[in-house]
Design a protein around this motif. Structure first.
Motif, mmCIF file in Angstrom:
data_model
loop_
_atom_site.group_PDB
_atom_site.id
_atom_site.type_symbol
_atom_site.label_atom_id
_atom_site.label_comp_id
_atom_site.label_asym_id
_atom_site.label_seq_id
_atom_site.Cartn_x
_atom_site.Cartn_y
_atom_site.Cartn_z
ATOM 1 N N VAL A 1 22.248 45.276 27.467
ATOM 2 C CA VAL A 1 22.479 43.855 27.194
ATOM 3 C C VAL A 1 22.447 43.617 25.690
ATOM 4 C CG1 VAL A 1 21.487 43.074 29.376
ATOM 5 C CG2 VAL A 1 20.021 43.247 27.385
ATOM 6 N N ILE A 2 23.129 42.549 25.261
ATOM 7 C CA ILE A 2 23.044 42.085 23.877
ATOM 8 C C ILE A 2 22.733 40.590 23.919
ATOM 9 C CG2 ILE A 2 24.571 43.816 22.885
ATOM 10 C CD1 ILE A 2 26.773 41.694 22.852
ATOM 11 N N GLN A 3 22.203 40.059 22.839
ATOM 12 C CA GLN A 3 21.815 38.660 22.829
ATOM 13 C C GLN A 3 22.894 37.762 22.223
ATOM 14 O OE1 GLN A 3 17.860 38.036 21.475
ATOM 15 N NE2 GLN A 3 17.677 36.199 22.694
ATOM 16 N N HIS A 4 23.706 38.270 21.306
ATOM 17 C CA HIS A 4 24.732 37.462 20.652
ATOM 18 C C HIS A 4 26.064 38.190 20.721
ATOM 19 C CE1 HIS A 4 21.570 34.935 19.073
ATOM 20 N NE2 HIS A 4 20.966 36.019 18.633
ATOM 21 N N ILE A 5 27.089 37.511 21.201
ATOM 22 C CA ILE A 5 28.429 38.094 21.250
ATOM 23 C C ILE A 5 29.070 37.938 19.882
ATOM 24 C CG2 ILE A 5 30.732 37.863 22.252
ATOM 25 C CD1 ILE A 5 29.473 37.026 24.804
ATOM 26 N N GLY A 6 29.794 38.945 19.454
ATOM 27 C CA GLY A 6 30.508 38.889 18.193
ATOM 28 C C GLY A 6 29.733 39.450 17.021
ATOM 29 N N MET A 7 28.457 39.630 17.191
ATOM 30 C CA MET A 7 27.646 40.199 16.125
ATOM 31 C C MET A 7 27.632 41.717 16.305
ATOM 32 S SD MET A 7 26.398 37.519 14.502
ATOM 33 C CE MET A 7 24.969 38.086 13.648
ATOM 34 N N ARG A 8 27.443 42.421 15.243
ATOM 35 C CA ARG A 8 27.279 43.875 15.343
ATOM 36 C C ARG A 8 25.843 44.139 15.727
ATOM 37 N NH1 ARG A 8 30.906 47.489 11.693
ATOM 38 N NH2 ARG A 8 32.818 46.278 11.849
ATOM 39 N N GLU A 9 25.643 44.192 17.018
ATOM 40 C CA GLU A 9 24.305 44.318 17.561
ATOM 41 C C GLU A 9 24.257 45.542 18.470
ATOM 42 O OE1 GLU A 9 21.215 41.612 20.165
ATOM 43 O OE2 GLU A 9 22.988 40.708 19.326
#
Length: 67
Positions: free
Chosen positions: A41-49
């Motif tokens: 999972v990631i918390q923010h879409i569009g960020m390089r995470e």
């Protein structure tokens, strides 16, 4: 030439803290450790995470409502 479609990104939230919203996709994969399934999972879409792993049974899918 045939193009490959990407799996949709789905919104999920933690059962223990419903204010935490995460995003997941089947393209990111999952991992099974001792019979417990973990999903990326990631918390923010569009960020390089970097995706992190969370237990699948501690997440619930959020149903999107269209107004």
């Amino acid at each position: 030439m045939k193009t490959k479609q990407r799996a949709p990104i789905r919104k999920v939230r933690s059962k223990y803290n419903p204010n935490d919203i995460y995003y997941t996709s089947s393209d990111w994969g999952s991992k099974e450790v001792d019979g417990v399934t973990f999903v990326s999972v990631i918390q923010h879409i569009g960020m390089r995470e970097t995706p992190k792993l969370m237990r699948k049974d501690s997440l619930e899918f959020v149903k999107e409502t269209v107004k």
